[in-house]
Structure formats: C-alpha cells, structure tokens
Motif scaffolding. Structure first.
Motif, PDB file in Angstrom:
ATOM      1  N   SER A  80       0.809  -1.214   0.000  1.00  0.00           N
ATOM      2  CA  SER A  80       0.000   0.000   0.000  1.00  0.00           C
ATOM      3  C   SER A  80       0.846   1.269   0.000  1.00  0.00           C
ATOM      4  O   SER A  80       0.472   2.263  -0.613  1.00  0.00           O
ATOM      5  N   PHE A  81       2.006   1.255   0.669  1.00  0.00           N
ATOM      6  CA  PHE A  81       2.800   2.476   0.765  1.00  0.00           C
ATOM      7  C   PHE A  81       3.486   2.858  -0.543  1.00  0.00           C
ATOM      8  O   PHE A  81       4.025   3.957  -0.649  1.00  0.00           O
ATOM      9  N   GLU A  82       3.476   1.977  -1.556  1.00  0.00           N
ATOM     10  CA  GLU A  82       4.049   2.319  -2.862  1.00  0.00           C
ATOM     11  C   GLU A  82       3.046   2.165  -4.000  1.00  0.00           C
ATOM     12  O   GLU A  82       3.389   2.389  -5.156  1.00  0.00           O
ATOM     13  N   ARG A  83       1.837   1.790  -3.676  1.00  0.00           N
ATOM     14  CA  ARG A  83       0.840   1.513  -4.705  1.00  0.00           C
ATOM     15  C   ARG A  83       0.618   2.741  -5.591  1.00  0.00           C
ATOM     16  O   ARG A  83       0.444   3.853  -5.114  1.00  0.00           O
ATOM     17  N   GLY A  84       0.658   2.521  -6.903  1.00  0.00           N
ATOM     18  CA  GLY A  84       0.414   3.588  -7.862  1.00  0.00           C
ATOM     19  C   GLY A  84       1.617   4.476  -8.150  1.00  0.00           C
ATOM     20  O   GLY A  84       1.491   5.450  -8.875  1.00  0.00           O
ATOM     21  N   LEU A  85       2.778   4.136  -7.606  1.00  0.00           N
ATOM     22  CA  LEU A  85       3.958   4.971  -7.818  1.00  0.00           C
ATOM     23  C   LEU A  85       4.852   4.405  -8.914  1.00  0.00           C
ATOM     24  O   LEU A  85       5.075   3.202  -8.986  1.00  0.00           O
ATOM     25  N   ASP A  86       5.342   5.275  -9.761  1.00  0.00           N
ATOM     26  CA  ASP A  86       6.369   4.954 -10.740  1.00  0.00           C
ATOM     27  C   ASP A  86       7.537   5.902 -10.492  1.00  0.00           C
ATOM     28  O   ASP A  86       7.457   6.803  -9.661  1.00  0.00           O
ATOM     29  N   ARG A  87       8.620   5.669 -11.242  1.00  0.00           N
ATOM     30  CA  ARG A  87       9.844   6.466 -11.118  1.00  0.00           C
ATOM     31  C   ARG A  87      10.323   6.502  -9.670  1.00  0.00           C
ATOM     32  O   ARG A  87      10.795   7.527  -9.179  1.00  0.00           O
ATOM     33  N   VAL A  88      10.217   5.364  -8.983  1.00  0.00           N
ATOM     34  CA  VAL A  88      10.574   5.282  -7.565  1.00  0.00           C
ATOM     35  C   VAL A  88      12.090   5.193  -7.411  1.00  0.00           C
ATOM     36  O   VAL A  88      12.762   4.432  -8.104  1.00  0.00           O
ATOM     37  N   THR A  89      12.591   6.001  -6.477  1.00  0.00           N
ATOM     38  CA  THR A  89      14.008   5.974  -6.131  1.00  0.00           C
ATOM     39  C   THR A  89      14.150   5.910  -4.613  1.00  0.00           C
ATOM     40  O   THR A  89      13.238   6.269  -3.868  1.00  0.00           O
ATOM     41  N   ALA A  90      15.316   5.456  -4.187  1.00  0.00           N
ATOM     42  CA  ALA A  90      15.686   5.483  -2.779  1.00  0.00           C
ATOM     43  C   ALA A  90      17.069   6.103  -2.699  1.00  0.00           C
ATOM     44  O   ALA A  90      17.962   5.740  -3.460  1.00  0.00           O
ATOM     45  N   GLU A  91      17.217   7.045  -1.808  1.00  0.00           N
ATOM     46  CA  GLU A  91      18.518   7.675  -1.624  1.00  0.00           C
ATOM     47  C   GLU A  91      18.953   7.469  -0.175  1.00  0.00           C
ATOM     48  O   GLU A  91      18.175   7.673   0.749  1.00  0.00           O
ATOM     49  N   TYR A  92      20.206   7.062  -0.028  1.00  0.00           N
ATOM     50  CA  TYR A  92      20.772   6.758   1.285  1.00  0.00           C
ATOM     51  C   TYR A  92      21.898   7.751   1.567  1.00  0.00           C
ATOM     52  O   TYR A  92      22.838   7.873   0.780  1.00  0.00           O
TER      53      TYR A  92
END
Length: 178
Positions: A49-61
C-alpha cells in the motif's frame, strides 16, 4: 503485575520480530556502507500500500551524524499526478559489514531491511524485509540489462519470492506524461 509482564513480552516480541530475517535468506557480508550510499532506482517490487500507484521510484541513502543512514524514498503518483516522498532513518542491526539494517519511517517502529544479493560493483541489490511478501530489485541506473534482470528474478524465485506478482517500475520520462 502479570498484565504488565504480558505487555512487555508482547512489545519485545513485536520489536524483535520486526527486524528478523525470513527463513533461507542470508544478508550479504563484507558489506561496505559507503559504497551503498547514494541513489538507487527501483526496477521491480512486490505490491504494498505504501508504494501503490507509484512509478519512477528511487531510494537515496545519506549518512547521518549519529552513525545511521537517512533514507529518502521518492515516487511519482500517477493518479494524483504528483511526487510523493517519505523520509526515514536506518541503523545496522549487527555490525556495519552485514547488509541487515532496521529502518523506520514512522517514529519508534522499525522494520527489517535485508540486502541479500549485491552486485560486485554495487550496481544492483536485492532487498527484503521481515517476510518474503516484501521484495525490491534496486539498481544504480533506471534500466538494467534484461539478462541480468531475469537472472536476479530467477534467484529471488528460487528463494521463494512470488516473482509472478512483481510490479516492474516505469523509470522513463514517459511515466510522467498523461
């Protein structure tokens, strides 16, 4: 007093259970956090649910002064036509040489972040959490070679992940065009 003990045991179980490792999953060792820092692109994931419908997802550390890692997850919500961002923090569960962290986006509640496969050049990573209903294939570039993608997905399938249900993230500029 018995009730207080029950509550304490329940809380401890929840805290420990949220940073546990699923069966048959081994976090990478010889992990180098400085090489893992920076931006990663989500190539594929299992639905949540926390990412539903999202594209172009990135994670930065990004390193924290307290020895932890700031985590910034960002994705484009296709339905609402806007960017969404979540900021969290992560800390190593054991030593920094093992790819097992606990991450929190919601106050004192932590979940496992387990890196169980990592490219020699830190160009891809396979990540899970407390159970195998969580899975992410991350890469340093928005697109990876199809042969490598198939190899990594087969590796995940062999370990029991539901790869038939993977969502392949659109990282193209067209993901923003309606």
């Amino acid at each position: 007093m018995n009730r207080m003990r029950y509550i304490l045991v329940l809380v401890c179980t929840c805290v420990v259970g949220c940073v546990s490792i699923p069966p048959d999953i081994e976090p990478v060792d010889d992990f180098e956090v400085t090489r893992y820092l920076g931006k990663w692109y989500e190539i594929a994931r299992l639905d949540h649910s926390f990412e539903r419908g999202l594209d172009r997802v990135t994670a930065e550390y990004i390193p924290r002064k307290d020895g932890g890692i700031n985590v910034i997850n960002r994705g484009y919500n296709l339905k609402d036509e806007q960017w969404e961002e979540a900021e969290g923090k992560a800390y190593f569960v054991g030593g920094e040489q093992v790819g097992h962290l606990k991450v929190s986006f919601f106050g004192p509640f932590y979940g496992s972040y387990i890196i169980f496969s990592l490219g020699d050049n830190y160009d891809y990573s396979l990540v899970t959490s407390v159970n195998k209903s969580y899975f992410w294939l991350l890469a340093r570039e928005p697109v990876i070679d199809d042969a490598l993608k198939i190899e990594l997905i087969n590796q995940a399938a062999t370990l029991g992940f539901d790869t038939e249900s993977l969502i392949y993230v659109d990282q193209s500029e067209q993901a923003l065009v309606f």
